[in-house]
Design a protein around this motif. Structure first.
Motif, short mmCIF file in Angstrom:
data_model
loop_
_atom_site.label_atom_id
_atom_site.label_comp_id
_atom_site.label_asym_id
_atom_site.label_seq_id
_atom_site.Cartn_x
_atom_site.Cartn_y
_atom_site.Cartn_z
N ALA A 67 0.80 -1.13 0.11
CA ALA A 67 0.05 0.04 -0.10
C ALA A 67 0.99 1.38 -0.18
O ALA A 67 0.12 2.51 0.04
CB ALA A 67 -0.99 0.01 1.19
N ASN A 68 2.03 1.13 -0.34
CA ASN A 68 2.93 2.29 0.25
C ASN A 68 4.02 2.43 -1.27
O ASN A 68 3.84 3.13 -2.08
CB ASN A 68 3.89 2.23 1.33
N ILE A 69 5.28 1.73 -0.99
CA ILE A 69 5.99 1.59 -2.09
C ILE A 69 5.40 1.21 -3.54
O ILE A 69 5.67 1.93 -4.52
CB ILE A 69 7.34 0.74 -1.96
N ARG A 70 4.63 0.06 -3.28
CA ARG A 70 4.44 -0.40 -4.69
C ARG A 70 2.98 0.58 -5.19
O ARG A 70 2.74 0.49 -6.34
CB ARG A 70 3.58 -1.89 -4.33
N ALA A 71 2.46 0.99 -4.29
CA ALA A 71 1.27 1.96 -4.91
C ALA A 71 1.77 3.18 -5.55
O ALA A 71 0.91 3.91 -6.12
CB ALA A 71 0.47 2.32 -3.68
N ASN A 72 2.90 3.50 -5.33
CA ASN A 72 3.63 4.66 -6.08
C ASN A 72 4.54 4.51 -7.17
O ASN A 72 4.52 4.98 -8.06
CB ASN A 72 3.99 5.67 -4.88
N ALA A 73 5.60 3.73 -6.63
CA ALA A 73 6.69 3.54 -7.43
C ALA A 73 6.42 3.15 -8.97
O ALA A 73 6.90 3.86 -9.90
CB ALA A 73 7.97 2.59 -7.19
N PRO A 74 5.69 2.19 -9.39
CA PRO A 74 5.63 1.70 -10.62
C PRO A 74 4.55 2.59 -11.40
O PRO A 74 4.66 2.47 -12.70
CB PRO A 74 4.79 0.29 -10.45
N LYS A 75 3.95 3.56 -10.71
CA LYS A 75 3.25 4.37 -11.51
C LYS A 75 4.02 5.50 -12.44
O LYS A 75 3.57 6.08 -13.23
CB LYS A 75 2.26 5.19 -10.60
N THR A 76 5.42 5.68 -12.00
CA THR A 76 6.09 6.50 -12.82
C THR A 76 6.44 5.77 -14.16
O THR A 76 6.59 6.56 -15.10
CB THR A 76 7.51 6.62 -11.81
N MET A 77 6.52 4.43 -14.12
CA MET A 77 6.79 3.81 -15.34
C MET A 77 5.42 3.79 -16.49
O MET A 77 5.58 4.35 -17.49
CB MET A 77 7.05 2.13 -14.96
N TRP A 78 4.44 3.88 -15.55
CA TRP A 78 3.19 3.92 -16.48
C TRP A 78 2.80 5.39 -16.92
O TRP A 78 2.47 5.54 -18.36
CB TRP A 78 1.92 3.72 -15.68
N ILE A 79 3.17 6.26 -16.12
CA ILE A 79 3.11 7.75 -16.56
C ILE A 79 3.94 8.07 -17.55
O ILE A 79 3.51 8.87 -18.64
CB ILE A 79 3.18 8.89 -15.45
N VAL A 99 2.83 11.79 -8.10
CA VAL A 99 3.04 10.49 -7.74
C VAL A 99 4.34 10.57 -6.95
O VAL A 99 4.70 9.80 -6.08
CB VAL A 99 3.06 9.69 -9.08
N MET A 100 5.44 11.26 -7.60
CA MET A 100 6.50 11.52 -6.98
C MET A 100 6.52 12.08 -5.38
O MET A 100 7.12 11.69 -4.60
CB MET A 100 7.57 12.38 -7.87
N GLU A 101 5.42 12.88 -5.21
CA GLU A 101 5.35 13.29 -3.89
C GLU A 101 4.83 12.31 -2.81
O GLU A 101 5.15 12.03 -1.85
CB GLU A 101 4.20 14.45 -3.80
N GLY A 102 4.02 11.46 -3.58
CA GLY A 102 3.53 10.06 -2.67
C GLY A 102 4.60 9.46 -2.51
O GLY A 102 4.76 8.71 -1.37
N LEU A 103 5.42 8.98 -3.55
CA LEU A 103 6.54 8.15 -3.18
C LEU A 103 7.56 8.73 -2.21
O LEU A 103 8.07 7.92 -1.51
CB LEU A 103 7.21 7.91 -4.75
N SER A 104 7.81 10.21 -2.42
CA SER A 104 8.91 10.55 -1.31
C SER A 104 8.51 10.40 0.08
O SER A 104 9.10 10.19 0.88
CB SER A 104 8.80 11.95 -1.80
N THR A 105 7.00 10.48 0.22
CA THR A 105 6.61 10.19 1.61
C THR A 105 6.64 8.94 2.23
O THR A 105 7.14 8.58 3.10
CB THR A 105 5.22 10.52 1.58
N SER A 106 6.64 7.74 1.05
CA SER A 106 6.85 6.32 1.24
C SER A 106 8.13 5.98 1.67
O SER A 106 8.44 5.25 2.58
CB SER A 106 6.18 5.67 0.10
#
Length: 205
Positions: A67-79, A99-106
């Motif tokens: 719910a944290n790393i996986r919820a954000n990191a792969p989205k960079t590739m999709w985007i 997405v990067m802001e969410g990933l930074s928090t994670s």
């Protein structure tokens, strides 16, 4: 992720990849597959420790990770690659920033809660938790978002994971991720584009 291929449907009832077929037994979800393989092949204890508290730490990370790393990191590739490839249109830069802001928090939580001052997530030895984490965190790197550059603790952890796995094997395992931008040069079947574009857009919500 989801797959519309006939082959994936035969191996996984969920029609998702990765999927494992071991004789008549089939299994989906990467974490479940890793745990199954570690138990079946009696892998070295550090991957999924027999010590109940160390094993619980691996389980704790795996539960948090989804719910944290996986919820954000792969989205960079999709985007940056996959959605433009299948829709023919780039996404607004604001979407990547979100997405990067969410990933930074994670990542902040990852460093403070899990890494702390340890060599690896659960202590002095690498475990399945580190493998699950690194494969997600290499995805932003593959599309030009170097999340390790300004995070010394995270960068040193990555180096230790590379050394523990072996650099050659590490980069072999991540070869497709690190070359993902090359997909932008391939031609996609129009029917496949029509099928997958709404699926990818839905995954960003």
């Amino acid at each position: 992720g989801p797959s519309n291929s006939e082959g994936a449907g035969k191996v996984s009832l969920l029609k998702k990849v990765p999927a494992l077929k071991d004789g008549d037994f089939t299994l989906a979800e990467c974490t479940a597959i890793l745990l199954y393989l570690s138990r079946k092949y009696n892998t070295p204890d550090h991957w999924y420790p027999s010590d109940i508290q160390k094993r619980a730490r691996v389980d704790e990370y795996l539960s948090w990770h989804h719910a944290n790393i996986r919820a954000n990191a792969p989205k960079t590739m999709w985007i940056k690659v996959l959605i433009p490839l299948f829709t023919g249109q780039p996404l607004p830069s604001e979407k990547l920033q979100e997405v990067m802001e969410g990933l930074s928090t994670s990542l902040k939580q990852f460093e403070e809660r899990f890494l702390q001052d340890k060599a690896f997530i659960i202590g002095s030895e690498i475990s399945l938790a580190d493998l699950v984490a690194i494969v997600e965190l290499m995805q932003p790197v593959g599309v030009g978002c170097d999340i390790f550059e300004d995070r010394p603790r995270l960068r040193e952890w990555r180096r230790r994971v590379e050394d523990a796995v072996g650099k050659e094997l590490f980069f072999q395992a991540h070869e497709m991720i690190l070359n993902i931008k090359e997909l932008s040069n391939i031609q996609i079947d129009p029917q496949l584009k029509e099928q997958l574009a709404p699926v990818l857009m839905k995954m960003l919500k």
